[in-house]
Write a protein that holds these residues in place. Structure first.
Motif, short mmCIF file in Angstrom:
data_model
loop_
_atom_site.label_atom_id
_atom_site.label_comp_id
_atom_site.label_asym_id
_atom_site.label_seq_id
_atom_site.Cartn_x
_atom_site.Cartn_y
_atom_site.Cartn_z
N PRO A 73 21.70 5.62 2.35
CA PRO A 73 20.55 6.28 1.75
C PRO A 73 19.88 5.38 0.71
CG PRO A 73 22.36 7.82 1.92
CD PRO A 73 22.90 6.46 2.31
N GLY A 74 18.55 5.38 0.71
CA GLY A 74 17.79 4.49 -0.16
C GLY A 74 17.51 5.06 -1.53
N ASN A 75 18.50 5.66 -2.16
CA ASN A 75 18.29 6.27 -3.47
C ASN A 75 18.05 5.23 -4.55
OD1 ASN A 75 18.66 8.79 -2.33
ND2 ASN A 75 20.87 8.71 -2.63
N ALA A 76 18.54 4.01 -4.35
CA ALA A 76 18.40 2.98 -5.37
C ALA A 76 17.09 2.21 -5.23
CB ALA A 76 19.57 2.01 -5.29
N ILE A 77 16.31 2.49 -4.19
CA ILE A 77 15.05 1.78 -4.00
C ILE A 77 14.03 2.32 -4.99
CG2 ILE A 77 13.15 1.27 -2.43
CD1 ILE A 77 15.20 1.32 -0.14
N ALA A 78 13.59 1.45 -5.87
CA ALA A 78 12.69 1.86 -6.94
C ALA A 78 11.27 1.36 -6.69
CB ALA A 78 13.20 1.33 -8.27
N HIS A 79 10.36 1.91 -7.45
CA HIS A 79 8.95 1.53 -7.44
C HIS A 79 8.85 0.03 -7.75
CE1 HIS A 79 4.78 1.45 -8.78
NE2 HIS A 79 4.63 2.69 -8.37
N VAL B 274 8.29 6.34 -2.53
CA VAL B 274 8.64 5.50 -3.67
C VAL B 274 7.36 4.96 -4.31
CG1 VAL B 274 9.75 3.32 -4.36
CG2 VAL B 274 10.89 4.86 -2.76
N LEU B 275 6.40 4.59 -3.48
CA LEU B 275 5.11 4.09 -3.94
C LEU B 275 4.03 4.90 -3.24
CD1 LEU B 275 3.65 1.92 -5.66
CD2 LEU B 275 3.55 0.53 -3.57
N PRO B 276 3.18 5.62 -3.99
CA PRO B 276 2.16 6.46 -3.36
C PRO B 276 1.21 5.65 -2.47
CG PRO B 276 2.28 6.91 -5.72
CD PRO B 276 3.14 5.69 -5.45
N TYR B 277 0.72 6.31 -1.44
CA TYR B 277 -0.20 5.71 -0.48
C TYR B 277 -1.50 5.29 -1.15
CZ TYR B 277 -3.32 5.28 3.55
OH TYR B 277 -4.21 4.82 4.48
N HIS C 147 0.80 -1.22 0.00
CA HIS C 147 0.00 0.00 0.00
C HIS C 147 0.83 1.27 0.00
CE1 HIS C 147 -4.26 -1.28 0.53
NE2 HIS C 147 -3.64 -2.42 0.75
N TRP C 148 2.10 1.19 0.46
CA TRP C 148 2.87 2.42 0.60
C TRP C 148 4.33 2.07 0.85
CZ3 TRP C 148 2.21 6.09 5.39
CH2 TRP C 148 2.52 7.42 5.04
N ILE C 149 5.24 2.82 0.22
CA ILE C 149 6.67 2.70 0.52
C ILE C 149 7.26 4.11 0.56
CG2 ILE C 149 8.94 1.84 -0.20
CD1 ILE C 149 7.51 -0.42 -1.69
N VAL C 150 7.92 4.42 1.68
CA VAL C 150 8.60 5.71 1.85
C VAL C 150 10.01 5.41 2.34
CG1 VAL C 150 8.56 7.98 2.95
CG2 VAL C 150 6.40 6.80 2.49
N VAL C 151 11.01 6.04 1.72
CA VAL C 151 12.42 5.82 2.07
C VAL C 151 13.07 7.13 2.52
CG1 VAL C 151 12.63 3.88 0.46
CG2 VAL C 151 13.30 6.17 -0.28
N ASN C 152 14.27 7.02 3.05
CA ASN C 152 15.07 8.18 3.46
C ASN C 152 14.34 9.08 4.46
OD1 ASN C 152 17.07 7.24 1.77
ND2 ASN C 152 16.52 8.62 0.09
N ILE C 153 13.64 8.47 5.41
CA ILE C 153 12.94 9.23 6.45
C ILE C 153 13.95 9.50 7.57
CG2 ILE C 153 11.00 9.30 8.04
CD1 ILE C 153 9.90 6.81 6.33
N PRO C 154 14.27 10.77 7.84
CA PRO C 154 15.20 11.06 8.94
C PRO C 154 14.57 10.70 10.29
CG PRO C 154 14.90 12.97 7.50
CD PRO C 154 13.84 11.98 7.14
N GLY C 155 15.38 10.16 11.19
CA GLY C 155 14.90 9.86 12.53
C GLY C 155 14.42 11.12 13.23
N GLY C 156 13.49 10.96 14.15
CA GLY C 156 12.97 12.09 14.93
C GLY C 156 12.04 12.98 14.12
N THR C 157 11.59 12.50 12.96
CA THR C 157 10.68 13.29 12.12
C THR C 157 9.47 12.45 11.75
OG1 THR C 157 11.67 12.67 9.98
CG2 THR C 157 12.67 14.55 11.14
N THR C 158 8.74 12.92 10.74
CA THR C 158 7.60 12.17 10.23
C THR C 158 7.91 11.62 8.85
OG1 THR C 158 6.55 14.05 9.15
CG2 THR C 158 6.01 13.70 11.49
#
Length: 173
Positions: free
Chosen positions: A128-134, A103-106, A85-96
């Motif tokens: 860093p997850g720059n290589a993570i693709a859809h 990478v994949l819309p919700y 349903h959803w994929i998000v990468v490169n989320i800094p700790g202590g944030t949202t």
């Protein structure tokens, strides 16, 4: 003496979606004012928009969030397990999650039949997850294979909720 059984084990999240892991971060998931606790019920109409996901940790740490439905299309016959349903990468700790790269819309819950589990799995990235693709598609996603392919290791946090199709109000005009 009462014993504690992990709700992720009871809900078969550990076993069907992820392997046993030791939590190393905290993650708070909210749909509006509704806080997601393991096994709670969330109506699909409450989860149309992406949740707010707060992650612990240092800003120098990066995380990947995956949301899947291991019960697609039905809990008794999950032939599309897992539906991502959803994929998000490169989320800094202590944030949202909003601070990461989607990478994949919700896609909100759309359970056609039965009670479905919607699982949020958080991984700490080694790089860093720059290589993570859809992914190629949403059905037949495999969280374990995704983690292995991208060197993510075991999860650092996981939570899930249950959802089922809402009955149509026949009195509406």
């Amino acid at each position: 003496m009462a014993s504690h059984v992990d709700p992720l084990v009871v809900g078969r999240v550990i076993g069907e979606v992820v392997d046993m892991f030791v939590p190393a971060a905290s993650m708070s998931v909210n749909y509006g004012s509704k806080h997601v606790n393991n096994g709670c019920d969330v109506k699909p109409s409450m989860a149309v928009d992406p949740p707010t996901v707060q992650i612990s940790g240092r800003r120098s740490d990066l995380y990947t969030l995956v949301m899947t439905d291991p019960d697609a299309p039905s809990p008794s016959d999950p032939t599309m397990r897992e539906w991502v349903h959803w994929i998000v990468v490169n989320i800094p700790g202590g944030t949202t999650v909003a601070q990461g790269r989607e990478v994949l819309p919700y896609m909100g819950p759309r359970p056609p039949v039965g009670i479905h589990r919607y699982v949020f799995v958080l991984f700490q990235q080694k790089v860093p997850g720059n290589a993570i693709a859809h992914p190629m598609g949403r059905p037949n996603f495999n969280t374990r294979a995704f983690a292995a392919q991208h060197g993510l290791g075991l999860p650092v946090a996981t939570t899930y909720f249950n959802s089922q199709k809402e009955t149509a109000n026949k009195n509406r005009k």
